[in-house]
Design a protein around this motif. Structure first.
Motif, mmCIF file in Angstrom:
data_model
loop_
_atom_site.group_PDB
_atom_site.id
_atom_site.type_symbol
_atom_site.label_atom_id
_atom_site.label_comp_id
_atom_site.label_asym_id
_atom_site.label_seq_id
_atom_site.Cartn_x
_atom_site.Cartn_y
_atom_site.Cartn_z
ATOM 1 N N ILE A 119 -44.459 -34.383 24.011
ATOM 2 C CA ILE A 119 -45.031 -35.193 22.925
ATOM 3 C C ILE A 119 -46.245 -34.516 22.284
ATOM 4 O O ILE A 119 -47.055 -35.168 21.629
ATOM 5 C CB ILE A 119 -45.416 -36.614 23.416
ATOM 6 C CG1 ILE A 119 -46.465 -36.534 24.531
ATOM 7 C CG2 ILE A 119 -44.173 -37.376 23.876
ATOM 8 C CD1 ILE A 119 -47.068 -37.890 24.879
ATOM 9 N N SER A 120 -46.362 -33.214 22.462
ATOM 10 C CA SER A 120 -47.469 -32.471 21.849
ATOM 11 C C SER A 120 -47.509 -32.700 20.346
ATOM 12 O O SER A 120 -46.505 -32.546 19.652
ATOM 13 C CB SER A 120 -47.307 -30.974 22.126
ATOM 14 O OG SER A 120 -48.227 -30.215 21.369
ATOM 15 N N GLY A 121 -48.663 -33.096 19.841
ATOM 16 C CA GLY A 121 -48.835 -33.319 18.402
ATOM 17 C C GLY A 121 -48.537 -34.730 17.953
ATOM 18 O O GLY A 121 -48.801 -35.083 16.799
ATOM 19 N N ALA A 122 -47.985 -35.565 18.842
ATOM 20 C CA ALA A 122 -47.617 -36.932 18.443
ATOM 21 C C ALA A 122 -48.800 -37.899 18.530
ATOM 22 O O ALA A 122 -48.767 -38.974 17.937
ATOM 23 C CB ALA A 122 -46.469 -37.447 19.320
ATOM 24 N N MET A 123 -49.840 -37.528 19.251
ATOM 25 C CA MET A 123 -51.017 -38.386 19.381
ATOM 26 C C MET A 123 -52.103 -37.968 18.393
ATOM 27 O O MET A 123 -52.133 -36.829 17.925
ATOM 28 C CB MET A 123 -51.598 -38.286 20.799
ATOM 29 C CG MET A 123 -50.786 -38.956 21.882
ATOM 30 S SD MET A 123 -51.701 -38.885 23.443
ATOM 31 C CE MET A 123 -50.609 -39.841 24.499
ATOM 32 N N HIS A 124 -53.023 -38.887 18.134
ATOM 33 C CA HIS A 124 -54.226 -38.547 17.378
ATOM 34 C C HIS A 124 -55.051 -37.571 18.218
ATOM 35 O O HIS A 124 -55.065 -37.637 19.445
ATOM 36 C CB HIS A 124 -55.030 -39.823 17.095
ATOM 37 C CG HIS A 124 -56.158 -39.616 16.137
ATOM 38 N ND1 HIS A 124 -57.398 -39.166 16.547
ATOM 39 C CD2 HIS A 124 -56.237 -39.769 14.793
ATOM 40 C CE1 HIS A 124 -58.191 -39.060 15.497
ATOM 41 N NE2 HIS A 124 -57.512 -39.424 14.416
ATOM 42 N N VAL A 674 -43.338 -35.127 10.309
ATOM 43 C CA VAL A 674 -43.544 -36.054 11.429
ATOM 44 C C VAL A 674 -44.311 -35.333 12.526
ATOM 45 O O VAL A 674 -43.784 -34.413 13.153
ATOM 46 C CB VAL A 674 -42.201 -36.573 11.987
ATOM 47 C CG1 VAL A 674 -42.448 -37.578 13.112
ATOM 48 C CG2 VAL A 674 -41.364 -37.187 10.883
ATOM 49 N N PRO A 675 -45.573 -35.695 12.785
ATOM 50 C CA PRO A 675 -46.364 -35.016 13.816
ATOM 51 C C PRO A 675 -45.676 -35.054 15.177
ATOM 52 O O PRO A 675 -45.241 -36.108 15.633
ATOM 53 C CB PRO A 675 -47.675 -35.819 13.847
ATOM 54 C CG PRO A 675 -47.764 -36.464 12.496
ATOM 55 C CD PRO A 675 -46.347 -36.763 12.102
ATOM 56 N N GLY A 676 -45.549 -33.869 15.784
ATOM 57 C CA GLY A 676 -45.003 -33.799 17.133
ATOM 58 C C GLY A 676 -43.525 -33.535 17.217
ATOM 59 O O GLY A 676 -43.023 -33.172 18.284
#
Length: 689
Positions: A119-124, A674-676
């Motif tokens: 999930i790298s990049g999916a969080m703030h 889409v981030p992540g």
């Protein structure tokens, strides 16, 4: 929860969770638990548990597991966007249960860490920082707490996978980055299968994504970290295998490439290559006093490894590597010549079977790595004049004569690819040397590959790529060769586009189209048309109407359209026919039309005369519109296949391939929003910056 959705507009809706999402909160949380608990193994992870419960290095890739991981990863990223507070809570709880031992097992730890890395990049960024600090600290503590090599190997592989997946975090937290890299250096001394490989692979990933940070003096530091690495390089790599050392040097090369100060960069290159240069100097010094030392198996093996190290460093550093290349260049070419003589002598005395012996194979490795090193640097060089004056003459003297004289099975295809690199990079600067290159490699290689379509596949591919590069960049040199050799060139191009290997056929079609365009402004163009136009036309029709070549229909149609446009626009002014044999007033348009109709009627007697006539007329009418021309050709092929009762599906193969490329490009464009969703190592440097 609302505090956590800042920066993600898709999660904001009037400061409240949408009712529909509230309905699914519980079930989506369960889905997250299932995915995290059963995450498939990513391809970056090399340390695995086998069916016997042993911790081993994975050598064969499980493509089904990799595809499953990609699907699960994408799903978990979207679920994280919907509620990453819940995702973080589930992962944190599971990690604490690993630390306190209540859920400890290799499988549980693996799936959890693979999910965290996915999930790298999916969080703030702020949440990612807090979460990762907790994760890495807990894993490092777990590594210290657990006993047993297998336990430590599993934990180490998971630490390396996670830190490799979060370059954004590492770039923004120098102390953590330094701690992680030092931990990787520790793992490089761990002899458990796979741990060293993963440490080197993770190190090069971090080097590529964080390279500027290693050459900058960070806060509270007295020197850039690259200096510390180079000062202790011997201690760091002392337990690595040769292939791991090559990876390490490439990683350091990326760091050095990021140094903007030229003088500092040169000093770093010299320092970086100090160890291999010491061994190199010793070998060269011994060979100077006794050339027979270059027949010692261990010596030849060392030479191969040194050159491989240089190749990997050069690929990363680029043009500035010239300082190192210049240091060893002439000695390297001398070694090349000596080993070539040794190989030729061995073949003469013992036959070609000697080429399979380990010592001779190692000698050939040294020769190939020499050519790879030169190609790697030239492809990244920025000064064509410097290359032409200082590097081309010694190389040609060392390589071309050896290639020409060698036994066919002892010729290295890398000679052809190296010449191609030089021509593609130097273009017209190297035109004066092309006749020499041509004389040395053309006919002897042609003799190797013309007997059939199977032998010497690498030589075959590289031969046609060389021909394409000469045609594209040094066309004037091609026109200066004698007519008999030029005919061999044309025959070679025809063999290329009729080839069963897809890449060779594509190269052949590209080459013939470029050649026809290049001739347009030359004085010899009319005599060329008179000699070769109809021959090329006939062979193009033979591949167009051959169902095994359906994938090249687009390229074939472009060549045909251009050739018919030459006739249609009356650019061919010389008669393509024997005027003594053709009575009455006839022009090229009429003659080529009749010639083509006769050709097709003989090849496909089942077709009606009207079908052939309409097809030929259409080629004159549509030759300015490539898409329409291709459809016209396809319609004719449908008629041929229908008459023969053959399957028609392959006629749309080229379009299907184009559609797949377009679909992949569209998907990638969406994923970038889409981030992540994209793996952090798929993201370009520009996007990172």
């Amino acid at each position: 929860y609302q505090r956590r959705v800042r920066g993600y507009p898709m999660l904001q809706n009037n400061n409240a969770i949408p009712p529909r999402r509230q309905l699914y909160l519980a079930i989506l949380s369960k889905v997250r638990v299932v995915l995290i608990s059963h995450m498939a193994k990513p391809e970056e992870v090399l340390v695995v548990e086998n069916d016997q419960g042993e911790v081993v290095r994975e050598f064969m890739r499980d493509t089904d597991a990799i595809n499953l991981y990609k699907t699960m990863r994408e799903t978990l990223v979207y679920l994280t966007h919907l509620d990453y507070a819940d995702t973080e809570q589930i992962m944190t709880e599971k990690l604490h249960n690993q630390v306190n031992g209540s859920e400890w097992s290799w499988k549980n730890l693996n799936t959890l860490c693979w999910a965290i890395g996915s999930i790298s990049g999916a969080m703030h960024e702020e949440d990612e920082k807090r979460f990762l600090v907790t994760v890495i600290k807990d894993l490092l503590g777990l590594c210290e707490m657990k006993r047993g090599k297998d336990n430590k190997a599993i934990i180490a592989s998971n630490i390396m996978y996670i830190v490799g997946q979060y370059p954004r975090f590492l770039r923004q937290h120098w102390k953590f980055l330094k701690t992680v890299v030092n931990k990787l250096f520790e793992f490089m001394h761990e002899t458990h299968d796979g741990v060293q490989d993963m440490a080197c692979d993770t190190f090069i990933k971090i080097a590529q994504k964080c390279k500027r940070h290693f050459v900058t003096v960070q806060v509270a530091e007295v020197m850039p970290f690259i200096e510390e690495i180079l000062n202790g390089i011997n201690a760091i790599i002392c337990d690595l295998q040769p292939h791991q050392v090559h990876t390490f040097y490439e990683a350091v090369g990326y760091m050095i490439q990021a140094q903007a100060d030229v003088q500092v960069q040169e000093r770093l290159i010299e320092k970086c290559m100090s160890l291999p240069n010491q061994v190199w100097d010793r070998i060269i010094n011994n060979a100077t006093h006794n050339v027979e030392t270059l027949k010692d198996p261990e010596c030849v093996k060392q030479l191969g490894n040194i050159l491989k190290t240089n190749v990997r460093a050069c690929q990363a550093i680029g043009h500035p590597f010239v300082t190192q290349l210049g240091r060893i260049y002439l000695d390297m070419l001398n070694v090349y010549q000596v080993l070539s003589e040794n190989i030729s002598s061995a073949v003469q005395q013992n036959g070609e079977q000697v080429l399979k012996q380990p010592l001779v194979a190692s000698m050939r490795t040294v020769k190939k790595e020499t050519l790879k090193l030169i190609s790697a640097w030239v492809s990244k060089s920025t000064d064509p004049k410097q290359v032409c004056e200082n590097f081309v003459p010694p190389l040609l003297n060392a390589v071309l004569g050896d290639y020409l004289r060698n036994h066919p099975n002892a010729r290295d295809s890398e000679v052809l690819s190296t010449m191609t690199v030089f021509i593609n990079k130097l273009e017209n600067h190297i035109t004066p040397e092309v006749p020499k290159i041509f004389d040395a490699v053309f006919e002897c290689t042609l003799d190797m590959i013309k007997a059939n379509f199977e032998d010497y596949p690498e030589h075959r591919t590289n031969f046609y790529l060389l021909l394409e590069s000469i045609n594209q960049h040094c066309f004037d040199a091609l026109l200066q060769i004698p007519p008999d050799k030029f005919k061999l060139v044309m025959d070679s191009i025809v063999w290329a586009f009729k080839h069963t290997m897809r890449n060779v056929a594509d190269t052949g079609l590209s080459t013939v189209l470029t050649l026809l365009h290049n001739l347009d402004s030359k004085e010899v163009v009319q005599s060329f048309y008179q000699t070769y136009f109809l021959n090329i036309l006939q062979h193009i029709f033979s591949v167009v109407t051959d169902s095994t070549n359906a994938a090249q229909l687009t390229s074939q149609s472009k060549v045909l359209a251009f050739m018919f446009s030459l006739i249609d626009q009356k650019k061919i002014t010389i008669a393509l026919y024997n005027q003594a044999e053709i009575p009455g007033p006839v022009d090229n348009v009429t003659y080529v039309k009749n010639y083509t109709q006769d050709l097709l009627k003989k090849a496909f007697p089942n077709l009606q005369e009207m079908q052939v006539s309409v097809f030929v007329d259409g080629m004159y009418a549509l030759n300015q519109d490539n898409a329409a021309f291709r459809e016209h050709v396809r319609d004719f092929l449908v008629q041929i296949k229908e008459c023969a009762g053959e399957d028609l599906t392959d006629l749309h193969l080229s379009e299907k391939q184009e559609q797949l490329k377009e679909a992949a490009a569209t998907k990638l464009k969406y994923q970038m929003t889409v981030p992540g969703i994209l793996n952090p190592h798929q993201v370009s440097e520009e996007m990172n910056d």
